[in-house]
Design a protein around this motif. Structure first.
Motif, PDB file in Angstrom:
ATOM      1  N   SER A 104       0.845  -1.202   0.000  1.00  0.00           N
ATOM      2  CA  SER A 104       0.000   0.000   0.000  1.00  0.00           C
ATOM      3  C   SER A 104       0.877   1.249   0.000  1.00  0.00           C
ATOM      4  N   LYS A 105       0.840   1.953  -1.108  1.00  0.00           N
ATOM      5  CA  LYS A 105       1.637   3.190  -1.197  1.00  0.00           C
ATOM      6  C   LYS A 105       1.085   4.229  -0.226  1.00  0.00           C
ATOM      7  N   ILE A 106      -0.231   4.113   0.081  1.00  0.00           N
ATOM      8  CA  ILE A 106      -0.843   5.045   1.040  1.00  0.00           C
ATOM      9  C   ILE A 106      -0.274   4.777   2.433  1.00  0.00           C
ATOM     10  N   ASN A 120      10.668  11.784   3.073  1.00  0.00           N
ATOM     11  CA  ASN A 120       9.343  11.728   2.457  1.00  0.00           C
ATOM     12  C   ASN A 120       9.149  12.949   1.551  1.00  0.00           C
ATOM     13  N   ILE A 121       8.149  12.880   0.658  1.00  0.00           N
ATOM     14  CA  ILE A 121       7.892  14.009  -0.235  1.00  0.00           C
ATOM     15  C   ILE A 121       6.435  14.441  -0.093  1.00  0.00           C
ATOM     16  N   GLU A 122       6.106  15.541  -0.731  1.00  0.00           N
ATOM     17  CA  GLU A 122       4.730  16.040  -0.647  1.00  0.00           C
ATOM     18  C   GLU A 122       3.792  15.098  -1.404  1.00  0.00           C
ATOM     19  N   VAL A 146       1.085  10.233 -10.479  1.00  0.00           N
ATOM     20  CA  VAL A 146      -0.147   9.576 -10.020  1.00  0.00           C
ATOM     21  C   VAL A 146       0.124   8.091  -9.846  1.00  0.00           C
ATOM     22  N   LYS A 147      -0.271   7.566  -8.669  1.00  0.00           N
ATOM     23  CA  LYS A 147      -0.064   6.141  -8.395  1.00  0.00           C
ATOM     24  C   LYS A 147      -1.328   5.514  -7.817  1.00  0.00           C
ATOM     25  N   PRO A 148      -1.692   4.333  -8.292  1.00  0.00           N
ATOM     26  CA  PRO A 148      -2.738   3.589  -7.584  1.00  0.00           C
ATOM     27  C   PRO A 148      -2.151   3.032  -6.292  1.00  0.00           C
ATOM     28  N   GLY A 153       2.984  -4.288 -10.090  1.00  0.00           N
ATOM     29  CA  GLY A 153       4.132  -4.807 -10.834  1.00  0.00           C
ATOM     30  C   GLY A 153       4.946  -3.705 -11.497  1.00  0.00           C
ATOM     31  N   GLY A 154       4.984  -2.534 -10.863  1.00  0.00           N
ATOM     32  CA  GLY A 154       5.812  -1.434 -11.377  1.00  0.00           C
ATOM     33  C   GLY A 154       5.173  -0.699 -12.556  1.00  0.00           C
ATOM     34  N   LYS A 155       3.944  -1.103 -12.938  1.00  0.00           N
ATOM     35  CA  LYS A 155       3.376  -0.517 -14.150  1.00  0.00           C
ATOM     36  C   LYS A 155       2.254   0.486 -13.884  1.00  0.00           C
ATOM     37  N   LYS A 158       2.227   6.743 -13.106  1.00  0.00           N
ATOM     38  CA  LYS A 158       2.290   7.635 -14.276  1.00  0.00           C
ATOM     39  C   LYS A 158       2.877   8.987 -13.863  1.00  0.00           C
ATOM     40  N   VAL A 159       3.841   9.405 -14.643  1.00  0.00           N
ATOM     41  CA  VAL A 159       4.649  10.570 -14.298  1.00  0.00           C
ATOM     42  C   VAL A 159       4.436  11.666 -15.351  1.00  0.00           C
ATOM     43  N   TRP A 160       4.334  12.920 -14.873  1.00  0.00           N
ATOM     44  CA  TRP A 160       4.203  14.052 -15.799  1.00  0.00           C
ATOM     45  C   TRP A 160       5.394  14.075 -16.772  1.00  0.00           C
ATOM     46  N   GLU A 188       4.532  14.577  -5.491  1.00  0.00           N
ATOM     47  CA  GLU A 188       5.442  15.500  -6.149  1.00  0.00           C
ATOM     48  C   GLU A 188       6.421  14.711  -7.026  1.00  0.00           C
ATOM     49  N   LYS A 189       6.616  15.169  -8.242  1.00  0.00           N
ATOM     50  CA  LYS A 189       7.577  14.521  -9.130  1.00  0.00           C
ATOM     51  C   LYS A 189       9.000  14.912  -8.736  1.00  0.00           C
ATOM     52  N   LEU A 190       9.816  13.903  -8.543  1.00  0.00           N
ATOM     53  CA  LEU A 190      11.207  14.154  -8.165  1.00  0.00           C
ATOM     54  C   LEU A 190      12.067  14.238  -9.411  1.00  0.00           C
ATOM     55  N   ASN A 215      17.783  -0.197 -14.660  1.00  0.00           N
ATOM     56  CA  ASN A 215      17.428   0.510 -15.895  1.00  0.00           C
ATOM     57  C   ASN A 215      16.047   0.027 -16.313  1.00  0.00           C
ATOM     58  N   LYS A 216      15.049   0.888 -16.090  1.00  0.00           N
ATOM     59  CA  LYS A 216      13.652   0.427 -16.202  1.00  0.00           C
ATOM     60  C   LYS A 216      13.081   0.505 -17.614  1.00  0.00           C
ATOM     61  N   ARG A 217      13.614   1.409 -18.440  1.00  0.00           N
ATOM     62  CA  ARG A 217      13.041   1.566 -19.781  1.00  0.00           C
ATOM     63  C   ARG A 217      13.461   0.414 -20.686  1.00  0.00           C
ATOM     64  N   PHE A 278      15.492   5.101  -3.858  1.00  0.00           N
ATOM     65  CA  PHE A 278      15.718   6.500  -3.500  1.00  0.00           C
ATOM     66  C   PHE A 278      16.053   7.313  -4.738  1.00  0.00           C
ATOM     67  N   MET A 279      15.884   8.631  -4.613  1.00  0.00           N
ATOM     68  CA  MET A 279      16.365   9.510  -5.663  1.00  0.00           C
ATOM     69  C   MET A 279      17.186  10.620  -5.037  1.00  0.00           C
ATOM     70  N   LYS A 280      18.362  10.875  -5.619  1.00  0.00           N
ATOM     71  CA  LYS A 280      19.165  12.008  -5.163  1.00  0.00           C
ATOM     72  C   LYS A 280      18.700  13.223  -5.943  1.00  0.00           C
ATOM     73  N   VAL A 287      12.634   9.422  -0.869  1.00  0.00           N
ATOM     74  CA  VAL A 287      12.103   8.065  -1.060  1.00  0.00           C
ATOM     75  C   VAL A 287      11.150   8.040  -2.257  1.00  0.00           C
ATOM     76  N   VAL A 288      11.449   7.188  -3.225  1.00  0.00           N
ATOM     77  CA  VAL A 288      10.512   6.948  -4.326  1.00  0.00           C
ATOM     78  C   VAL A 288       9.511   5.887  -3.871  1.00  0.00           C
ATOM     79  N   GLU A 289      10.032   4.809  -3.317  1.00  0.00           N
ATOM     80  CA  GLU A 289       9.152   3.782  -2.749  1.00  0.00           C
ATOM     81  C   GLU A 289       9.986   2.760  -1.982  1.00  0.00           C
TER      82      GLU A 289
HETATM   83  P1  AMP Z   1       7.409   2.835  -8.225  1.00  0.00           P
HETATM   84  O1  AMP Z   1       6.554   1.679  -8.668  1.00  0.00           O
HETATM   85  O2  AMP Z   1       6.814   3.688  -7.175  1.00  0.00           O
HETATM   86  O3  AMP Z   1       8.866   2.466  -8.026  1.00  0.00           O
HETATM   87  O4  AMP Z   1       7.526   3.752  -9.513  1.00  0.00           O
HETATM   88  C1  AMP Z   1       8.068   3.289 -10.707  1.00  0.00           C
HETATM   89  C2  AMP Z   1       8.975   4.338 -11.269  1.00  0.00           C
HETATM   90  O5  AMP Z   1       8.248   5.548 -11.462  1.00  0.00           O
HETATM   91  C3  AMP Z   1      10.120   4.725 -10.334  1.00  0.00           C
HETATM   92  O6  AMP Z   1      11.197   3.861 -10.424  1.00  0.00           O
HETATM   93  C4  AMP Z   1      10.430   6.122 -10.827  1.00  0.00           C
HETATM   94  O7  AMP Z   1      11.243   6.053 -11.960  1.00  0.00           O
HETATM   95  C5  AMP Z   1       9.083   6.648 -11.194  1.00  0.00           C
HETATM   96  N1  AMP Z   1       8.566   7.413 -10.051  1.00  0.00           N
HETATM   97  C6  AMP Z   1       7.803   6.975  -9.030  1.00  0.00           C
HETATM   98  N2  AMP Z   1       7.544   7.953  -8.138  1.00  0.00           N
HETATM   99  C7  AMP Z   1       8.162   9.065  -8.612  1.00  0.00           C
HETATM  100  C8  AMP Z   1       8.273  10.412  -8.163  1.00  0.00           C
HETATM  101  N3  AMP Z   1       7.667  10.841  -7.054  1.00  0.00           N
HETATM  102  N4  AMP Z   1       8.991  11.261  -8.911  1.00  0.00           N
HETATM  103  C9  AMP Z   1       9.580  10.874 -10.062  1.00  0.00           C
HETATM  104  N5  AMP Z   1       9.521   9.617 -10.540  1.00  0.00           N
HETATM  105  C10 AMP Z   1       8.812   8.723  -9.831  1.00  0.00           C
END
Ligand code: AMP
Ligand code: GLY
Length: 440
Positions: A104-106, A120-122, A146-148, A153-155, A158-160, A188-190, A215-217, A278-280, A287-289
């Protein structure tokens, strides 16, 4: 010592290898046959659903296992650890309550907020469209992710700029999530460089492993759709050119606080592997997740260079007396996944694969089976990532070269990213960091 391993991907192949190297006898419960794991288990395998808890504990009891190690998140998210523990099988892997950190991301974002964890982020949570437009205006639409709530499964993220290009896109995706009875996290988009930091956790002590970048892409140059991870690399000093030891220690301390917060919140202790994504960024390490398991492909970068005994580490996790120092060899690693043509959008399944294992051995590379089907000794693709190859060497250039050569020992309707772990890509990532920070 008999050890129950649950799962059947390349990550579990790497876990099995590390357990065997540590003197364990592995008994694997898999949803489908992984020939690499089967070989390491000398036939002690059972095939069945990973959520058939009674079948899994019966298999464990039959083999008189000392403990279980769980690879994937999905069975943990529905209570596998609780079920095995109820049958007196200790588990390296969190209970259903603690597993909410990933499931649960919430839960995860609220926990970080409640316990005032700085990385943490906004974010805000929504159960209807009400208030979304205002929040989007507040943070600026070009800063929206936006995240459900649940496992996707990482899919599901959705990112701006990548997937969302207008306010209408944002609202449409939110509606889509609501239509599936989902709850929404908007955050918030990091901007920065991501890194994976996987820790061993015994409920209290948090010991880190080398930093890895996934490398996710799908395609070279970080283009194409997101995947489960096309490959990953780590450096001989266990850092990244753009991540220093201070960054790592900060991330570890943040994870220690999270483990404490989980214990306070759930009244249960987190035992297992904890994967910090994490993201620097210019605002610091964020924290991304969190994931409640080893990474895939990251397990292949980390476990093969672990010099400490992995069976001892797992035992210490279970007993709650995890202590260092952990030893990893000072080697660089590059892991590349071979995936079916068309992956991840329209993967070509049932295509024959030929693997020249002798050639891979002679190159000094390693091979990890992921999602393949074997029939009468012949290997076929399925719809997921098929095989991972790994190069280990003193330098990243050599490791990349070994991994790339190893891909040529595998034939079939497969493709891989030729740029993972190359100097050009690492320099590009480092330059990106310099550009946004003005320094490193
Ligand atoms: P997650 O399933 O939360 O790991 O998200 C999958 C991918 O979406 C991450 O590895 C990031 O590349 C991107 N992502 C998730 N949350 C953010 C965020 N707040 N800002 C920028 N990219 C994100
Ligand atoms: N490497 C991405 C993951 O394991 O989730």
């Amino acid at each position: 010592m008999n050890i129950l391993l649950i799962g059947n991907g390349a990550r579990e192949h790497a876990l099995a290898e590390a357990l065997v190297r540590g003197g364990g006898t592995v008994c694997a419960y898999m949803s489908k046959m992984n020939p690499g794991i089967a070989k390491l288990c000398q036939g002690k395998v059972e095939i069945g659903s990973l959520t058939n808890f009674s079948a899994i504990s019966e298999f464990g009891e039959k083999n008189q296992v000392k403990f279980a190690v769980v690879g994937p998140e999905a069975p943990l998210a529905v209570g596998l650890a609780d079920a095995l523990q109820a049958q007196d099988i200790p588990v390296v892997g969190p209970t259903i309550e603690c597993a909410q950190l990933e499931s649960s991301k919430i839960f995860a974002r609220n926990l970080l907020k409640k316990y005032e964890i700085e990385s943490n982020i906004e974010f805000e949570i929504f159960q209807s469209l009400e208030g979304i437009a205002d929040f989007v205006t507040k943070i600026g639409k070009e800063h929206v992710v936006v995240k459900p709530d649940g496992l996707t499964g990482g899919k599901g993220v959705k990112v701006w700029g990548d997937h969302l290009h207008s306010e209408e896109d944002i609202m449409k995706y939110c509606q889509e999530i609501l239509d599936q009875n989902g709850r929404i996290v908007i955050e918030e988009k990091l901007e920065g460089e991501e890194f994976t930091y996987i820790c061993f956790v015994d409920g209290e002590h948090v010991l880190g492993t080398p930093i890895v970048q996934d490398n996710k892409r799908a395609y070279n140059g970080d283009t194409g759709p997101n995947t489960g991870g096309m490959g990953s690399y780590s450096m001989a000093n266990h850092l990244m050119p753009f991540i220093n030891s201070g960054d790592v220690e900060y991330a570890r301390q943040q994870m220690e606080l999270v483990v404490k917060a989980v214990a306070q919140e759930t009244k249960e202790v987190y035992k297992g592997f904890l994967y910090g994504q994490f993201m620097k960024t210019p605002k610091g390490i964020k924290v991304v997740e969190f994931n409640i398991r080893f990474g895939d492909p990251e397990a292949m970068n980390i476990l093969p260079i672990l010099e400490s005994n992995f069976v001892d580490i797992c035992t210490q996790i279970i007993e709650g007396n995890l202590h260092g120092p952990l030893k990893f060899s000072e080697k660089a690693t590059v892991c590349k996944y071979l995936v079916p043509e068309g992956y991840p959008v329209s993967p070509k399944a049932n295509a024959k694969i030929m693997v020249d294992e002798d050639k891979i051995d002679s190159l000094g590379a390693k091979l990890y089976y992921a999602s393949i089907n074997e029939e009468e000794g012949i290997l076929y693709t399925s719809t997921s990532r098929a095989i991972a190859v790994l190069g280990i060497a003193d330098t990243i250039e050599e490791a990349e070269n070994i991994a790339e050569k190893a891909t040529q020992a595998i034939e079939g309707s497969l493709f891989h990213r030729t740029d993972i772990g190359t100097t050009a890509v690492i320099e590009k990532r480092t330059q990106h960091m310099v550009d946004i920070l003005d320094h490193l």
